[in-house]
Design an enzyme around this catalytic site. Structure first.
Site, PDB file in Angstrom:
ATOM      1  N   ASP A 102       0.860  -1.185   0.000  1.00  0.00           N
ATOM      2  CA  ASP A 102       0.000   0.000   0.000  1.00  0.00           C
ATOM      3  C   ASP A 102       0.902   1.243   0.000  1.00  0.00           C
ATOM      4  O   ASP A 102       1.405   1.643  -1.044  1.00  0.00           O
ATOM      5  CB  ASP A 102      -0.915  -0.090   1.229  1.00  0.00           C
ATOM      6  N   VAL A 152      -9.877  -2.987   0.519  1.00  0.00           N
ATOM      7  CA  VAL A 152     -10.383  -4.320   0.175  1.00  0.00           C
ATOM      8  C   VAL A 152     -10.291  -5.278   1.362  1.00  0.00           C
ATOM      9  O   VAL A 152      -9.452  -5.104   2.248  1.00  0.00           O
ATOM     10  CB  VAL A 152      -9.622  -4.919  -1.033  1.00  0.00           C
ATOM     11  N   ARG A 164     -11.526 -11.962   6.978  1.00  0.00           N
ATOM     12  CA  ARG A 164     -10.345 -12.672   6.468  1.00  0.00           C
ATOM     13  C   ARG A 164     -10.735 -13.980   5.788  1.00  0.00           C
ATOM     14  O   ARG A 164     -10.040 -14.466   4.909  1.00  0.00           O
ATOM     15  CB  ARG A 164      -9.383 -12.993   7.608  1.00  0.00           C
TER      16      ARG A 164
HETATM   17  P1  IMP Z   1       1.714  -0.376   3.805  1.00  0.00           P
HETATM   18  O1  IMP Z   1       2.701  -0.432   4.922  1.00  0.00           O
HETATM   19  O2  IMP Z   1       1.002   0.936   3.754  1.00  0.00           O
HETATM   20  O3  IMP Z   1       2.276  -0.761   2.452  1.00  0.00           O
HETATM   21  O4  IMP Z   1       0.534  -1.341   4.167  1.00  0.00           O
HETATM   22  C1  IMP Z   1       0.617  -2.678   4.139  1.00  0.00           C
HETATM   23  C2  IMP Z   1      -0.358  -3.256   5.133  1.00  0.00           C
HETATM   24  O5  IMP Z   1      -1.522  -2.450   5.278  1.00  0.00           O
HETATM   25  C3  IMP Z   1      -0.837  -4.586   4.648  1.00  0.00           C
HETATM   26  O6  IMP Z   1      -0.052  -5.616   5.172  1.00  0.00           O
HETATM   27  C4  IMP Z   1      -2.256  -4.637   5.159  1.00  0.00           C
HETATM   28  O7  IMP Z   1      -2.283  -5.233   6.421  1.00  0.00           O
HETATM   29  C5  IMP Z   1      -2.681  -3.220   5.317  1.00  0.00           C
HETATM   30  N1  IMP Z   1      -3.580  -2.787   4.213  1.00  0.00           N
HETATM   31  C6  IMP Z   1      -3.320  -1.885   3.258  1.00  0.00           C
HETATM   32  N2  IMP Z   1      -4.353  -1.723   2.426  1.00  0.00           N
HETATM   33  C7  IMP Z   1      -5.316  -2.564   2.867  1.00  0.00           C
HETATM   34  C8  IMP Z   1      -6.649  -2.871   2.399  1.00  0.00           C
HETATM   35  O8  IMP Z   1      -7.161  -2.351   1.396  1.00  0.00           O
HETATM   36  N3  IMP Z   1      -7.334  -3.796   3.112  1.00  0.00           N
HETATM   37  C9  IMP Z   1      -6.820  -4.404   4.214  1.00  0.00           C
HETATM   38  N4  IMP Z   1      -5.577  -4.148   4.680  1.00  0.00           N
HETATM   39  C10 IMP Z   1      -4.834  -3.241   4.016  1.00  0.00           C
END
Ligand code: IMP
Ligand code: MG
Length: 183
Positions: A102, A152, A164
């Site tokens: 993300d 999502v 989940r």
């Molecule tokens: P990042 O550190 O922002 O790249 O986020 C990664 C983590 O955010 C993932 O391992 C997910 O647990 C959570 N995450 C990001 N987007 C979503 C989503 O759309 N649905 C559920 N979890 C998300």
């Protein structure tokens, strides 16, 4: 549970097909010899379980727990490692698996942590990639699906710990994204 979805983004069948392809890609990429798989739980639990059965080389697996999301649909602050691996990683070929890329913070931070342990190599695999949301320049080596900037759930991905166990991946109805009784 399915009725809580606004729409199904990726069906169970497409997930299965793509996971099989990724397993082939990873098998070909590494060739012979053992790899060490690190799964970022809880989100990557289902994806990891299905993916490793499609990787046809010997591997060892362990899990790491990272917290960055509370009960919200947006990250809160920096990710933090809650539970670390027991496996030997020095001089090993590491494949880190997460559910979704993300902002990039989680995988960037985790990669840094493991780089310091002197692995032989370090690669990353994610099922989903929200390219538009990146805050840190980070790309995964193996990506299942690029998806739009939407929250999502399903197939391991949760909202406040729920959904989940949905076999497909979909977007949650907006009115369910912050119900007061879950606050
Ligand atoms: P990042 O550190 O922002 O790249 O986020 C990664 C983590 O955010 C993932 O391992 C997910 O647990 C959570 N995450 C990001 N987007 C979503 C989503 O759309 N649905 C559920 N979890 C998300
Ligand atoms: Mg997660």
């Amino acid at each position: 549970m399915l009725e809580d979805l606004e729409s199904v983004l990726i069906s169970q069948r497409r997930i299965a097909r793509r996971t099989r392809e990724l397993g082939e890609e990873i098998t070909t990429f590494y060739g012979a010899g053992e790899i060490t798989v690190i799964s970022i739980i809880n989100g990557a639990l289902l994806f990891t379980a299905d993916l490793i059965r499609r990787i046809r080389i010997p591997l060892r697996m362990d899990c790491i727990r990272v917290a960055s999301y509370g009960n919200d649909t947006r990250p809160e602050g920096e990710p933090e490692v809650i539970y670390n691996v027991d496996l030997e990683v020095e001089n090993r070929r590491l494949l880190i698996i997460d559910d979704i890329l993300d902002t990039g913070r989680t995988l960037f931070m985790i990669s840094q942590v493991f780089h310091r342990m002197n692995p032989k190599s370090l690669h990353t695999c994610v099922l989903l990639d929200k390219k538009d949301r990146r805050e840190i320049p980070f790309e995964a080596d193996f990506v299942g699906f690029a998806i739009p900037d939407k929250f999502v759930v399903g197939y391991g991905l949760d909202f406040a710990g729920r959904y989940r166990n949905l076999p497909s991946i979909g977007t949650l109805k907006p009115e369910l994204q912050n119900p007061p009784e879950w606050a």
